[in-house]
Design a protein around this motif. Sequence first.
Motif, PDB file in Angstrom:
ATOM      1  N   HIS A 382       3.380  -1.554  -6.468  1.00 16.95           N
ATOM      2  CA  HIS A 382       3.734  -2.845  -7.061  1.00 16.95           C
ATOM      3  C   HIS A 382       3.779  -3.945  -6.006  1.00 16.95           C
ATOM      4  O   HIS A 382       3.415  -5.093  -6.280  1.00 16.95           O
ATOM      5  CB  HIS A 382       5.084  -2.739  -7.777  1.00 16.95           C
ATOM      6  N   ALA A 383       4.228  -3.597  -4.814  1.00 13.81           N
ATOM      7  CA  ALA A 383       4.224  -4.578  -3.725  1.00 13.81           C
ATOM      8  C   ALA A 383       2.796  -5.025  -3.430  1.00 13.81           C
ATOM      9  O   ALA A 383       2.532  -6.209  -3.178  1.00 13.81           O
ATOM     10  CB  ALA A 383       4.871  -3.985  -2.483  1.00 13.81           C
ATOM     11  N   PHE A 384       1.863  -4.089  -3.462  1.00 16.30           N
ATOM     12  CA  PHE A 384       0.461  -4.409  -3.203  1.00 16.30           C
ATOM     13  C   PHE A 384      -0.160  -5.205  -4.342  1.00 16.30           C
ATOM     14  O   PHE A 384      -1.028  -6.056  -4.112  1.00 16.30           O
ATOM     15  CB  PHE A 384      -0.331  -3.117  -2.977  1.00 16.30           C
ATOM     16  N   ASN A 385       0.269  -4.972  -5.560  1.00 14.60           N
ATOM     17  CA  ASN A 385      -0.319  -5.666  -6.697  1.00 14.60           C
ATOM     18  C   ASN A 385      -0.295  -7.182  -6.523  1.00 14.60           C
ATOM     19  O   ASN A 385      -1.238  -7.884  -6.901  1.00 14.60           O
ATOM     20  CB  ASN A 385       0.411  -5.282  -7.992  1.00 14.60           C
ATOM     21  N   HIS A 386       0.777  -7.714  -5.959  1.00 17.33           N
ATOM     22  CA  HIS A 386       0.870  -9.162  -5.744  1.00 17.33           C
ATOM     23  C   HIS A 386      -0.257  -9.651  -4.840  1.00 17.33           C
ATOM     24  O   HIS A 386      -0.834 -10.719  -5.059  1.00 17.33           O
ATOM     25  CB  HIS A 386       2.224  -9.509  -5.125  1.00 17.33           C
ATOM     26  N   ALA A 387      -0.556  -8.862  -3.801  1.00 19.29           N
ATOM     27  CA  ALA A 387      -1.567  -9.276  -2.825  1.00 19.29           C
ATOM     28  C   ALA A 387      -2.954  -9.364  -3.453  1.00 19.29           C
ATOM     29  O   ALA A 387      -3.795 -10.138  -2.984  1.00 19.29           O
ATOM     30  CB  ALA A 387      -1.581  -8.301  -1.648  1.00 19.29           C
ATOM     31  N   LYS A 388      -3.203  -8.584  -4.489  1.00 21.11           N
ATOM     32  CA  LYS A 388      -4.507  -8.634  -5.153  1.00 21.11           C
ATOM     33  C   LYS A 388      -4.785 -10.023  -5.710  1.00 21.11           C
ATOM     34  O   LYS A 388      -5.950 -10.420  -5.852  1.00 21.11           O
ATOM     35  CB  LYS A 388      -4.554  -7.628  -6.305  1.00 21.11           C
ATOM     36  N   TYR A 389      -3.714 -10.752  -6.029  1.00 23.07           N
ATOM     37  CA  TYR A 389      -3.854 -12.062  -6.661  1.00 23.07           C
ATOM     38  C   TYR A 389      -3.429 -13.197  -5.721  1.00 23.07           C
ATOM     39  O   TYR A 389      -3.109 -14.293  -6.173  1.00 23.07           O
ATOM     40  CB  TYR A 389      -3.038 -12.085  -7.955  1.00 23.07           C
ATOM     41  N   GLY A 390      -3.420 -12.907  -4.428  1.00 22.89           N
ATOM     42  CA  GLY A 390      -3.118 -13.945  -3.452  1.00 22.89           C
ATOM     43  C   GLY A 390      -1.653 -14.319  -3.397  1.00 22.89           C
ATOM     44  O   GLY A 390      -1.316 -15.435  -2.984  1.00 22.89           O
ATOM     45  N   GLU A 391      -0.774 -13.393  -3.771  1.00 18.47           N
ATOM     46  CA  GLU A 391       0.670 -13.654  -3.742  1.00 18.47           C
ATOM     47  C   GLU A 391       1.343 -12.710  -2.757  1.00 18.47           C
ATOM     48  O   GLU A 391       0.858 -11.605  -2.510  1.00 18.47           O
ATOM     49  CB  GLU A 391       1.266 -13.413  -5.139  1.00 18.47           C
ATOM     50  N   TYR A 392       2.473 -13.141  -2.192  1.00 17.41           N
ATOM     51  CA  TYR A 392       3.253 -12.221  -1.366  1.00 17.41           C
ATOM     52  C   TYR A 392       4.111 -11.337  -2.261  1.00 17.41           C
ATOM     53  O   TYR A 392       4.394 -11.675  -3.427  1.00 17.41           O
ATOM     54  CB  TYR A 392       4.101 -12.950  -0.330  1.00 17.41           C
ATOM     55  N   SER A 393       4.511 -10.200  -1.747  1.00 18.24           N
ATOM     56  CA  SER A 393       5.286  -9.235  -2.528  1.00 18.24           C
ATOM     57  C   SER A 393       6.677  -9.777  -2.820  1.00 18.24           C
ATOM     58  O   SER A 393       7.355 -10.273  -1.918  1.00 18.24           O
ATOM     59  CB  SER A 393       5.408  -7.915  -1.757  1.00 18.24           C
ATOM     60  N   GLU A 394       7.074  -9.654  -4.057  1.00 19.17           N
ATOM     61  CA  GLU A 394       8.448 -10.029  -4.419  1.00 19.17           C
ATOM     62  C   GLU A 394       9.443  -9.055  -3.797  1.00 19.17           C
ATOM     63  O   GLU A 394      10.540  -9.439  -3.402  1.00 19.17           O
ATOM     64  CB  GLU A 394       8.604 -10.046  -5.939  1.00 19.17           C
ATOM     65  N   GLN A 395       9.054  -7.798  -3.703  1.00 17.15           N
ATOM     66  CA  GLN A 395       9.841  -6.769  -3.019  1.00 17.15           C
ATOM     67  C   GLN A 395       8.931  -6.082  -2.007  1.00 17.15           C
ATOM     68  O   GLN A 395       8.271  -5.093  -2.328  1.00 17.15           O
ATOM     69  CB  GLN A 395      10.430  -5.772  -4.015  1.00 17.15           C
ATOM     70  N   PRO A 396       8.876  -6.607  -0.810  1.00 20.13           N
ATOM     71  CA  PRO A 396       7.912  -6.090   0.179  1.00 20.13           C
ATOM     72  C   PRO A 396       8.294  -4.729   0.738  1.00 20.13           C
ATOM     73  O   PRO A 396       9.451  -4.300   0.690  1.00 20.13           O
ATOM     74  CB  PRO A 396       7.940  -7.163   1.280  1.00 20.13           C
ATOM     75  N   VAL A 397       7.291  -4.059   1.272  1.00 14.58           N
ATOM     76  CA  VAL A 397       7.488  -2.823   2.033  1.00 14.58           C
ATOM     77  C   VAL A 397       7.825  -3.227   3.462  1.00 14.58           C
ATOM     78  O   VAL A 397       7.109  -4.035   4.066  1.00 14.58           O
ATOM     79  CB  VAL A 397       6.212  -1.957   2.014  1.00 14.58           C
ATOM     80  N   LEU A 398       8.910  -2.687   4.005  1.00 15.36           N
ATOM     81  CA  LEU A 398       9.368  -3.106   5.326  1.00 15.36           C
ATOM     82  C   LEU A 398       9.392  -1.941   6.312  1.00 15.36           C
ATOM     83  O   LEU A 398       9.817  -0.828   5.970  1.00 15.36           O
ATOM     84  CB  LEU A 398      10.772  -3.700   5.260  1.00 15.36           C
ATOM     85  N   GLU A 399       8.950  -2.223   7.526  1.00 11.96           N
ATOM     86  CA  GLU A 399       9.099  -1.329   8.669  1.00 11.96           C
ATOM     87  C   GLU A 399       9.981  -2.068   9.674  1.00 11.96           C
ATOM     88  O   GLU A 399       9.637  -3.166  10.112  1.00 11.96           O
ATOM     89  CB  GLU A 399       7.739  -1.004   9.289  1.00 11.96           C
ATOM     90  N   ILE A 400      11.115  -1.464  10.032  1.00 21.54           N
ATOM     91  CA  ILE A 400      12.141  -2.153  10.811  1.00 21.54           C
ATOM     92  C   ILE A 400      12.479  -1.362  12.067  1.00 21.54           C
ATOM     93  O   ILE A 400      12.668  -0.145  12.008  1.00 21.54           O
ATOM     94  CB  ILE A 400      13.430  -2.322   9.970  1.00 21.54           C
ATOM     95  N   VAL A 401      12.552  -2.051  13.199  1.00 25.07           N
ATOM     96  CA  VAL A 401      13.067  -1.426  14.424  1.00 25.07           C
ATOM     97  C   VAL A 401      14.050  -2.391  15.094  1.00 25.07           C
ATOM     98  O   VAL A 401      13.918  -3.610  14.988  1.00 25.07           O
ATOM     99  CB  VAL A 401      11.938  -1.048  15.423  1.00 25.07           C
ATOM    100  N   ILE A 402      15.040  -1.807  15.788  1.00 25.55           N
ATOM    101  CA  ILE A 402      16.020  -2.578  16.561  1.00 25.55           C
ATOM    102  C   ILE A 402      15.934  -2.073  18.003  1.00 25.55           C
ATOM    103  O   ILE A 402      16.705  -1.198  18.414  1.00 25.55           O
ATOM    104  CB  ILE A 402      17.447  -2.421  15.995  1.00 25.55           C
ATOM    105  N   PRO A 403      14.998  -2.585  18.785  1.00 25.46           N
ATOM    106  CA  PRO A 403      14.739  -2.016  20.118  1.00 25.46           C
ATOM    107  C   PRO A 403      15.879  -2.191  21.110  1.00 25.46           C
ATOM    108  O   PRO A 403      15.970  -1.443  22.086  1.00 25.46           O
ATOM    109  CB  PRO A 403      13.484  -2.767  20.573  1.00 25.46           C
ATOM    110  N   THR A 404      16.754  -3.163  20.857  1.00 24.57           N
ATOM    111  CA  THR A 404      17.826  -3.451  21.821  1.00 24.57           C
ATOM    112  C   THR A 404      18.913  -2.377  21.865  1.00 24.57           C
ATOM    113  O   THR A 404      19.744  -2.377  22.778  1.00 24.57           O
ATOM    114  CB  THR A 404      18.475  -4.804  21.492  1.00 24.57           C
ATOM    115  N   ILE A 405      18.922  -1.465  20.926  1.00 19.63           N
ATOM    116  CA  ILE A 405      19.914  -0.382  20.979  1.00 19.63           C
ATOM    117  C   ILE A 405      19.689   0.461  22.232  1.00 19.63           C
ATOM    118  O   ILE A 405      20.651   0.834  22.930  1.00 19.63           O
ATOM    119  CB  ILE A 405      19.844   0.477  19.699  1.00 19.63           C
ATOM    120  N   ASP A 406      18.433   0.747  22.553  1.00 19.43           N
ATOM    121  CA  ASP A 406      18.110   1.506  23.763  1.00 19.43           C
ATOM    122  C   ASP A 406      17.578   0.632  24.886  1.00 19.43           C
ATOM    123  O   ASP A 406      17.396   1.103  26.010  1.00 19.43           O
ATOM    124  CB  ASP A 406      17.087   2.602  23.438  1.00 19.43           C
TER     125      ASP A 406
END
Length: 542
Positions: A382-406
């Motif tokens: 469903h997140a990708f479906n928006h992109a088919k029509y030139g829209e950003y995802s209303e609920q995007p897929v996220l990859e998150i890192v917090i590098p400052t912990i280490d």
Amino acid sequence: MPLGKYSRISASRTALRRTSGMTNSISKPIIIVGGGHNGLVSATYLAKAGHKVKVLEAREVVGGAASTTSFAEGYRVSGVAHILYTLNPKICRDLQLESMGLDPGTSIDTIALGQDGNHLTLGRNAVNGVDLSQKDISAYTDFKKEFRSYAKALTPLIMNKPPRLKDMDRRDLSTLAQLGWKLRFGLGANSMREFLRVGGINIYDVLNEVFDDPRLKGAIAADAVLGHHMGPRTPTTVLTYLYRLWGEIHGAQSLPTGGMGEISETLAKAAIKAGVTIETGAKVKRIVVDEGKVSAVELETGELIEASIVISNADAKTTFLDLVGAEELDAMFCHRIDTSRSKGNTAKLHLALNSLPKFAGLSGSQLAQRLIIAPNMRYVEHAFNHAKYGEYSEQPVLEIVIPTIDDPELAPEGHHVMSISASFAPYSLKQGWENHRDRFANKIVDLIEGYASGFSDIIVARELLTPPDIEAQYNISGGHWHHGELTIDQSFMMRPVHGAAQYDTPISGLFLCGATAHPGGGVTGIPGHNSAKRILAMGAGK
């Protein structure tokens, strides 16, 4: 020491005097356009073989998308690529990167976040989490082992120039023979048949065959499509997953100490030691072609630098349409380049935080892992479906890192940085990014808030890089991480297009070495390695 501080050391010119007899001090240099990691790898191999090599980088630091940048005072983060999926070990050995201080950083697992605090931890070989069935636990181990064996079987193809399908030379025949051996005898008959069955289909169907847990399927599906204009149901997403998985053959994913820029700095040190000259702030305006052969490059300053050959680390559209020019190329070839799919679909959000976020159910050590928001495959689709029509995802897929912990030196004491890759965010947004960038950034923050209460209150600064921003800041046409989609028609002997798939191009003396070439993107160094091998085998630049 940042490369910008020593990049223009014309002192490097003295280092160019090689003991090898292949070149001499008055020969024209090999010019590499772009100081990204692949350009540096290619430069070092060629310099070690005795060639005079000069790298011209438009930005003030090397690394391209694999660089470390400051986005707010005192806060630094990896600019685009932020997770290292294993710099190829052969390259590390050949270039003696360990002696140059290579530090791949802390190995990390992937944690698939659940809003209810029931998270899954996906390791290289095992998975665990609340309410996860023993069936799925066992299936994950078998699945990773099986699919890693498929990825490993592709090694002869990945580590060499892709073979032509006709008029093959001895190297092409050797590559195909090695590939056939790996598939038939390396995998065995049953695994080979299964590989041939699933290799060209979508990851959605495969994961439904293997697993029950929606969180597990969502996390793996997200890995298959991250950075691409694809959803889990898109054909050939098994292939993109195998390419991503190929790095796991040699080790776990990691967060480099000092950000991704430190990897590029290490490569630059190895290049300079080998005798390469690196100039930053030197943007190439034009690749000069005389009677079908490259003769020089022209900088934006108007300076002309003669070259024996030119190797472009830029994407195919920038190389051929902007730097060379359509007038020097066959019309059909230009059409293939122009119509290749290379518009980015992922945005990057950098956040400066005054404290660590509080994700329900995550310990401090778990916060240091790679966090994924992709609850199930339907969510990703469903997140990708928006992109088919030139829209950003209303609920995007996220990859998150917090590098400052280490790696606390990336932020002021007690503060942190968060780096987020957000899919899907199309390059050509229908509404235009100018009035929607803040809205999309707010959607990302609001989404994380649903997993970490009070999250928005700890943000002190932020920077959103949309695909047009990535294009402008990193000189990547379309802002695509991989310089082009890794679909089957833009992979292997068709990458970037037919007529330029073996690193050499229709222009005599012009070669490709970046992610636009086989096998594609990721901080692996393999396109640079393969390109150098091809150039040396052809005897070019002598």
